[in-house]
Design an enzyme around this catalytic site. Sequence first.
Site, PDB file in Angstrom:
ATOM      1  N   GLY A   1       0.786  -1.224   0.000  1.00 44.05           N
ATOM      2  CA  GLY A   1       0.000   0.000   0.000  1.00 44.05           C
ATOM      3  C   GLY A   1       0.816   1.271   0.000  1.00 44.05           C
TER       4      GLY A   1
ATOM      5  CG  HIS B   1       2.316   5.090   8.202  1.00 42.04           C
ATOM      6  ND1 HIS B   1       1.291   5.878   7.697  1.00 42.04           N
ATOM      7  CD2 HIS B   1       2.930   4.563   7.112  1.00 42.04           C
ATOM      8  CE1 HIS B   1       1.289   5.815   6.381  1.00 42.04           C
ATOM      9  NE2 HIS B   1       2.273   5.019   5.995  1.00 42.04           N
TER      10      HIS B   1
ATOM     11  CG  HIS C   1       6.124   7.328   4.502  1.00 42.10           C
ATOM     12  ND1 HIS C   1       6.388   7.174   3.152  1.00 42.10           N
ATOM     13  CD2 HIS C   1       4.913   6.778   4.717  1.00 42.10           C
ATOM     14  CE1 HIS C   1       5.380   6.567   2.582  1.00 42.10           C
ATOM     15  NE2 HIS C   1       4.462   6.293   3.502  1.00 42.10           N
TER      16      HIS C   1
HETATM   17  P1  AMP Z   1       1.859   5.144   2.286  1.00 38.22           P
HETATM   18  O1  AMP Z   1       0.526   4.657   1.776  1.00 38.22           O
HETATM   19  O2  AMP Z   1       2.503   4.217   3.280  1.00 38.22           O
HETATM   20  O3  AMP Z   1       2.785   5.528   1.155  1.00 38.22           O
HETATM   21  O4  AMP Z   1       1.543   6.440   3.118  1.00 38.22           O
HETATM   22  C1  AMP Z   1       1.457   7.715   2.540  1.00 38.22           C
HETATM   23  C2  AMP Z   1       0.738   8.567   3.536  1.00 38.22           C
HETATM   24  O5  AMP Z   1       0.933   9.927   3.184  1.00 38.22           O
HETATM   25  C3  AMP Z   1      -0.784   8.340   3.571  1.00 38.22           C
HETATM   26  O6  AMP Z   1      -1.169   7.918   4.882  1.00 38.22           O
HETATM   27  C4  AMP Z   1      -1.354   9.709   3.212  1.00 38.22           C
HETATM   28  O7  AMP Z   1      -2.528  10.004   3.929  1.00 38.22           O
HETATM   29  C5  AMP Z   1      -0.210  10.629   3.562  1.00 38.22           C
HETATM   30  N1  AMP Z   1      -0.196  11.896   2.862  1.00 38.22           N
HETATM   31  C6  AMP Z   1      -0.343  12.093   1.544  1.00 38.22           C
HETATM   32  N2  AMP Z   1      -0.210  13.410   1.262  1.00 38.22           N
HETATM   33  C7  AMP Z   1       0.030  14.046   2.425  1.00 38.22           C
HETATM   34  C8  AMP Z   1       0.240  15.407   2.796  1.00 38.22           C
HETATM   35  N3  AMP Z   1       0.245  16.390   1.886  1.00 38.22           N
HETATM   36  N4  AMP Z   1       0.429  15.706   4.098  1.00 38.22           N
HETATM   37  C9  AMP Z   1       0.420  14.725   5.021  1.00 38.22           C
HETATM   38  N5  AMP Z   1       0.238  13.412   4.734  1.00 38.22           N
HETATM   39  C10 AMP Z   1       0.037  13.077   3.460  1.00 38.22           C
END
Ligand code: AMP
Length: 114
Positions: free
Chosen positions: A93, A102, A100
């Site tokens: 996902g 979480h 990053h």
């Molecule tokens: P992943 O799916 O592990 O790549 O997580 C990407 C995360 O980035 C998701 O939980 C999104 O909600 C978050 N995300 C996307 N754009 C932004 C943004 N501009 N500011 C903060 N979080 C974001």
Amino acid sequence: MSDNLFLKIISREIPAEIVYENDDVLAFTDVNPQAPLHVLVIPKKPIRTINDMQPQDAELFGKLFLAAQKIAADQGVAEDGYRVVMNCNAAAGQTVFHVHLHLLGGRQFSWPPG
Ligand code: AMP
């Protein structure tokens, strides 16, 4: 112009709710939170996925965890517990290709996660 979304947050080209920063790491609130506390902890160095991590990045990844530990304590979830997740590539996902961590807290989590 930075070439990925999280680099734009690091350079302040796009806004974010920043909760922690040091020379190597930035942490900010996830825009689509999956828990009362949902913070993304990122390295300032662009690394696309865990698969792209090199041996010389080992200390940097440790710093992501130390930042998460501090944020969890500062946000008051350390004692109750929290979850740390790092998605790698499509099946997991991953949608933003800048690694990053979480940091999720403030509610009960189930295991296995599904
Ligand atoms: P992943 O799916 O592990 O790549 O997580 C990407 C995360 O980035 C998701 O939980 C999104 O909600 C978050 N995300 C996307 N754009 C932004 C943004 N501009 N500011 C903060 N979080 C974001």
